[in-house]
Design an enzyme around this catalytic site. Structure first.
Site, PDB file in Angstrom:
ATOM      1  N   ALA A 126       0.843  -1.202   0.000  1.00 57.91           N
ATOM      2  CA  ALA A 126       0.000   0.000   0.000  1.00 57.91           C
ATOM      3  C   ALA A 126       0.870   1.241   0.000  1.00 57.91           C
ATOM      4  O   ALA A 126       2.031   1.217   0.411  1.00 57.91           O
ATOM      5  CB  ALA A 126      -0.936   0.002   1.212  1.00 57.91           C
ATOM      6  N   ASP A 127       0.288   2.335  -0.467  1.00 51.77           N
ATOM      7  CA  ASP A 127       0.959   3.633  -0.401  1.00 51.77           C
ATOM      8  C   ASP A 127      -0.109   4.698  -0.186  1.00 51.77           C
ATOM      9  O   ASP A 127      -1.199   4.618  -0.768  1.00 51.77           O
ATOM     10  CB  ASP A 127       1.731   3.927  -1.690  1.00 51.77           C
ATOM     11  CG  ASP A 127       2.621   5.145  -1.546  1.00 51.77           C
ATOM     12  OD1 ASP A 127       3.552   5.110  -0.718  1.00 51.77           O
ATOM     13  OD2 ASP A 127       2.389   6.155  -2.246  1.00 51.77           O
ATOM     14  N   THR A 128       0.212   5.658   0.672  1.00 49.79           N
ATOM     15  CA  THR A 128      -0.736   6.724   1.015  1.00 49.79           C
ATOM     16  C   THR A 128      -0.086   8.081   0.798  1.00 49.79           C
ATOM     17  O   THR A 128       1.077   8.272   1.173  1.00 49.79           O
ATOM     18  CB  THR A 128      -1.183   6.606   2.485  1.00 49.79           C
ATOM     19  OG1 THR A 128      -1.802   5.330   2.693  1.00 49.79           O
ATOM     20  CG2 THR A 128      -2.186   7.703   2.844  1.00 49.79           C
ATOM     21  N   ALA A 167      -3.445   3.650  -2.228  1.00 47.93           N
ATOM     22  CA  ALA A 167      -3.509   2.556  -3.197  1.00 47.93           C
ATOM     23  C   ALA A 167      -3.157   1.262  -2.484  1.00 47.93           C
ATOM     24  O   ALA A 167      -2.223   1.216  -1.684  1.00 47.93           O
ATOM     25  CB  ALA A 167      -2.542   2.809  -4.344  1.00 47.93           C
TER      26      ALA A 167
END
Length: 269
Positions: A126-128, A167
């Site tokens: 994930a990436d924020t 994501a």
């Protein structure tokens, strides 16, 4: 590996039976407080298929790990990605987080597929990012001065509104030998966050000096003390924390029980 704390089964629903009253003149006994009881794990085919197998979280975030335990993924292997996060910040936030999360997933999958432990049954990455109303991607604060300026900007611009994008990418090996040998599912979640415009400079300075937001994009943590800065949100709360749990579970179900063929994976990216 974390030490496991035994958790008793959750209490049964009340069947209407009444407790037996103590006998007359019976000595009273001091009872120990009841042990903490947790819910039973979700009984879903996808989760049952990976239970006891190698599941990797490609992130060192304790918040993401804690969220995944809520759906029963308590035995995660934590292997952060070593891929450089060097995509241009000029990309739209949606594209930036999706490409970054996909890079993380591929990096960890490639590094672990030939491990003596065996290939992973599932890799979750994930990436924020936090974005201003104009699409500017905000990074982690570089200094106390930068931290203060970032929070003041989020408070003052666009009536306090900004956006948080996360994501999530899930990868799992395919049973077939078809190239590339894995299935991948992706999702990008967007949540709008409104800072309270009555937040004072004094409160911002006091929050910055807690250091809670020093390691977070946008400079605040909504799940902690940073909640005092936020008036309301439009979207999912856990997305702002760093992992939209409902969407993540849906991706797991797709990639485990309904894996896309390789052509479909390529088109999704």
């Amino acid at each position: 590996m974390d030490q496991k704390v035994p958790i008793e089964p959750p209490p049964a629903y009340d069947d209407g039976a009444k407790p037996t009253p103590p006998a007359a003149n019976a000595p009273t006994q001091t009872q120990a407080p009841p042990r903490q009881r947790g819910p039973l794990p979700l009984n879903l085919p996808a989760l049952n298929m990976i239970r006891g197998r190698r599941v990797i979280l490609a992130s060192a975030s304790p918040r993401r790990r804690q969220l995944l335990t809520q759906i029963g993924l308590t035995d995660l292997e934590i292997i952060p990605s070593t891929a450089p996060e060097d995509l241009p910040k000029t990309l739209p936030p949606f594209e930036y987080v999706l490409q970054t999360a996909a890079q993380k997933a591929r990096n960890v999958y490639a590094a672990t597929i030939d491990s003596p432990k065996g290939e992973p049954a599932l890799v979750i990455a994930a990436d924020t990012v936090v974005s201003t109303h104009s699409g500017q991607i905000l990074e982690k604060p570089r200094s106390e001065k930068d931290h203060i300026a970032t929070l003041k900007m989020l408070r003052d611009q666009n009536s306090g509104w900004h956006k948080v994008y996360t994501a999530v990418v899930c990868m799992a090996p395919l049973d077939s030998l078809a190239d590339p040998g894995y299935a991948m599912e992706t999702h990008v979640e967007e949540t709008a966050v409104k800072f309270d415009q009555n937040v004072t400079d004094e409160l911002i300075l006091s929050y910055v000096r807690t250091r809670e937001g020093a390691d977070k994009a946008g400079g605040y943590g909504i799940q902690g003390v940073g909640s005092v800065l936020v008036e309301k949100i439009d979207g999912t709360f856990d997305n702002v924390v760093g992992l939209p749990l409902r969407a993540t579970l849906q991706l797991i179900e797709k990639v485990i029980t309904e894996p896309a063929v390789p052509d479909e994976v390529d088109e999704a990216l």
